[in-house]
Motif scaffolding. Structure first.
Motif, PDB file in Angstrom:
ATOM      1  N   THR A   1       0.828  -1.224   0.000  1.00 44.04           N
ATOM      2  CA  THR A   1       0.000   0.000   0.000  1.00 44.04           C
ATOM      3  C   THR A   1       0.854   1.263   0.000  1.00 44.04           C
ATOM      4  OG1 THR A   1      -0.118  -0.222   2.405  1.00 44.04           O
ATOM      5  CG2 THR A   1      -1.983  -1.055   1.126  1.00 44.04           C
ATOM      6  N   THR A   2       1.962   1.245   0.760  1.00 46.87           N
ATOM      7  CA  THR A   2       2.833   2.437   0.812  1.00 46.87           C
ATOM      8  C   THR A   2       3.514   2.677  -0.540  1.00 46.87           C
ATOM      9  OG1 THR A   2       4.591   1.032   1.689  1.00 46.87           O
ATOM     10  CG2 THR A   2       3.282   2.288   3.273  1.00 46.87           C
TER      11      THR A   2
ATOM     12  N   ARG B   1       2.228   1.820  -3.477  1.00 40.11           N
ATOM     13  CA  ARG B   1       1.194   2.313  -4.401  1.00 40.11           C
ATOM     14  C   ARG B   1       0.901   3.793  -4.165  1.00 40.11           C
ATOM     15  NH1 ARG B   1      -1.271  -2.884  -3.648  1.00 40.11           N
ATOM     16  NH2 ARG B   1      -1.123  -4.101  -5.573  1.00 40.11           N
ATOM     17  N   GLN B   2       0.992   4.222  -2.913  1.00 40.12           N
ATOM     18  CA  GLN B   2       0.790   5.649  -2.614  1.00 40.12           C
ATOM     19  C   GLN B   2       1.887   6.507  -3.234  1.00 40.12           C
ATOM     20  OE1 GLN B   2       0.502   5.825   1.654  1.00 40.12           O
ATOM     21  NE2 GLN B   2      -1.579   4.966   1.696  1.00 40.12           N
TER      22      GLN B   2
ATOM     23  N   ASP C   1       3.139   5.918  -6.134  1.00 45.71           N
ATOM     24  CA  ASP C   1       3.016   5.641  -7.586  1.00 45.71           C
ATOM     25  C   ASP C   1       4.024   4.598  -8.070  1.00 45.71           C
ATOM     26  OD1 ASP C   1       0.919   7.401  -7.802  1.00 45.71           O
ATOM     27  OD2 ASP C   1       2.209   9.115  -8.281  1.00 45.71           O
TER      28      ASP C   1
END
Length: 557
Positions: free
Chosen positions: A254-255, A257-258, A260
């Motif tokens: 998740t980190t 993906r945040q 990009d």
């Protein structure tokens, strides 16, 4: 039971005759026979329904005149509502969004839950430690079986009775009109028979073209099985459970993906996908019938990531037969076109009769390579034209799966590889969490003892780029019989595992990036990218359109 069923069916005959004026057609055996007419109804209940219908008919006649007036009012109200909708009232239609498809498994879950609530929820099993059977439950189940057996006998009797009733009614009605109607019906029936005959002929012609040729009609299944085992094509799969494929979740997904950055899939994701696409459809017939058909699966990843172990896991979990169609294994066996056709016929015949079956092709990228190296004398392009034909022979009811493994899929043509393999699973090198789990589980498996002096976290950090096989070989080389005997006096230290690992070449980030870019070019990778960028693209388009409209409005002013 017989008497009650006969009474029910006779009552149904009378009910239908009173309602329609004719005796009904008896339901055929394929659809369930008299079981379709009613479920758990007594003749008294059927009579009560008939009386209720008679009373409703009298009420409906009185209400017909009132309904006509109400219809006109309803039409006016609807027109008024439509006008409001156009102006933008509260009853505006919702925008069409994503709708989930109806679940194929929800019905079975509901049935099992109702069975639990009705039978087992309030049942006290404290005194039944030995789990003895309950005679009442068995009687209820057997009563249903006896009812179905008796129902078939009753249906035969009642069909004959219905025929006799219809004949008796026809004799009374058609005494004077027999001659004229007989001729017309005779002509029509003759035409219908001709049509049926022609339909049968055309159906036979169509089936002949679709039938597969049996190249071994005189041989038994045991002899075919024995031949494939002798040739080394049908091999014994080593036992490897899916839980033994170790790997942890990607906690930093998740980190990343945040920021990009699209993270690589974790080993737990790979294990889950193999269970979803390979084990569940092959192992469970109910899942195979209701889930979408998956004919082929590709496991792509660098060396030592456990691709072949996952193939063995599919076979061990489902009890499937393993047919090894790797180019090196087939080389020199069944030569020529006729030999290749015989090979495919044998594996399909044996695999279909003894399903579930897995057809395994190792280093499958060699089949679609542009230039095969001269040193390779296994003829890897032998199955290039035959693989699509083999996949077409897989029918929806067959539990067959083609599994391919590839170390370097980017060396071959994308069209051939993506066309042959329906689902592609990318297996990455293990991340920090997976390496930590691997060290903690593989050291005790090799008879090692975990102590506070053994720093696993630093060992997992240092071994970045090493795969499951590399870690396993390091454990086996360090923990010899002599070293295991010395563990009580001299405990293990992390530095002992460095020298054997230094002799092995790790998988570098460049190779992993090559796999990532290759996967992005596959059809599944493109779909995933579109799904990820779908929301952002829509927002961007909306902003641009809004900006243009705003400029036009200013100019007009």
């Amino acid at each position: 039971m017989k008497e009650t069923m006969q009474d029910q069916i006779r009552q149904w005959f009378l009910e239908c005759r009173d309602a329609t004026g004719k005796f009904p057609d008896f339901p055929p055996e394929d659809e369930g026979g008299s079981a379709l007419i009613f479920k758990e109804k007594d003749p008294a209940e059927v009579e009560a329904e008939l009386q209720g219908k008679g009373e409703e008919k009298g009420k409906k006649k009185g209400k017909k005149s009132g309904k006509k007036k109400d219809k006109k009012k309803d039409k006016k109200d609807k027109k008024g509502k439509k006008g409001k909708k156009g102006k933008g009232g509260d009853d505006e239609e919702e925008e069409p969004g994503f709708k989930m498809q109806p679940s194929n498994f929800l019905g079975t879950v509901k049935e099992s839950s109702t069975e639990y609530e009705t039978v087992w929820k309030e049942r006290n099993e404290e005194n039944n430690f030995n789990q003895k059977y309950d005679s009442e439950l068995i009687k209820e189940q057997k009563r249903i079986e006896v009812e179905t057996e008796i129902r078939t006998q009753v249906d035969e009797l009642m069909r004959q009775e219905l025929k006799n009733l219809k004949l008796a009614v026809d004799r009374e009605k058609g005494k004077g009109k027999k001659g004229k109607k007989g001729k017309k019906s005779g002509k029509k029936s003759g035409k219908k028979k001709k049509k049926k005959k022609s339909g049968k002929k055309s159906g036979k012609k169509g089936k002949k073209g679709k039938k597969e040729k049996d190249l071994t009609p005189d041989r038994t299944m045991e002899s075919l099985y024995e031949e494939l085992v002798r040739e080394g094509i049908l091999i014994r799969c080593p036992k490897f459970a899916l839980k033994d494929y170790l790997g942890d979740y990607s906690y930093l997904g998740t980190t990343l993906r945040q920021a990009d950055i699209e993270p690589m899939p974790s080993l737990s994701d790979v294990r889950q996908l193999v269970a979803l696409y390979g084990i569940l459809p092959l192992g469970s017939l109910a899942v195979h019938e209701r889930s979408p058909l998956i004919k082929s699966l590709l496991l792509a990843g660098p060396r030592g990531t456990g691709k072949r172990s996952l193939v063995h896991a599919i076979c061990t979990e489902t009890g499937a037969n393993l047919f090894d169609l790797t180019a090196a294994n087939i080389a020199g066996k069944y030569p020529g076109k006729s030999g290749l056709q015989m090979l495919l016929h044998l594996i399909m015949k044996v695999g279909r009769s003894l399903q579930p079956s897995v057809f395994y092709i190792g280093d499958c990228e060699k089949t679609w390579m542009k230039k095969v190296p001269k040193t390779d004398k296994t003829d890897p392009k032998r199955l290039k034209k035959e693989l699509p034909k083999l996949l077409k022979l897989f029918k929806p009811e067959d539990r067959l799966l083609l599994v391919g493994t590839s170390r370097c899929p980017f060396d071959c043509e994308m069209k051939g590889l993506a066309g042959a393999y329906q689902k592609i699973i990318l297996i990455p090198r293990p991340d920090y969490a997976s390496r930590n789990l691997l060290w903690r589980s593989l050291i005790p498996q090799s008879n090692g003892i975990m102590t506070e002096l053994l720093d696993i976290s630093s060992l997992a950090k240092v071994t970045d780029g090493y795969t499951q096989k590399h870690i396993m070989t390091a454990c086996q080389q360090v923990l010899t019989e002599r070293r295991v005997a010395q563990l009580a006096k001299r405990p293990l230290v992390a530095s002992e595992f460095i020298p054997p690992l230094a002799r092995i070449d790790p998988i570098y980030k460049e190779e992993e990036e090559a796999f990532k870019t290759w996967y992005a070019k596959t059809p599944l990778g493109k779909k995933r990218a579109k799904a990820a960028e779908g929301g952002d693209e829509d927002d961007g388009k909306g902003k641009k359109k809004g900006g243009k409209k705003g400029k036009k409005g200013k100019k007009k002013k």
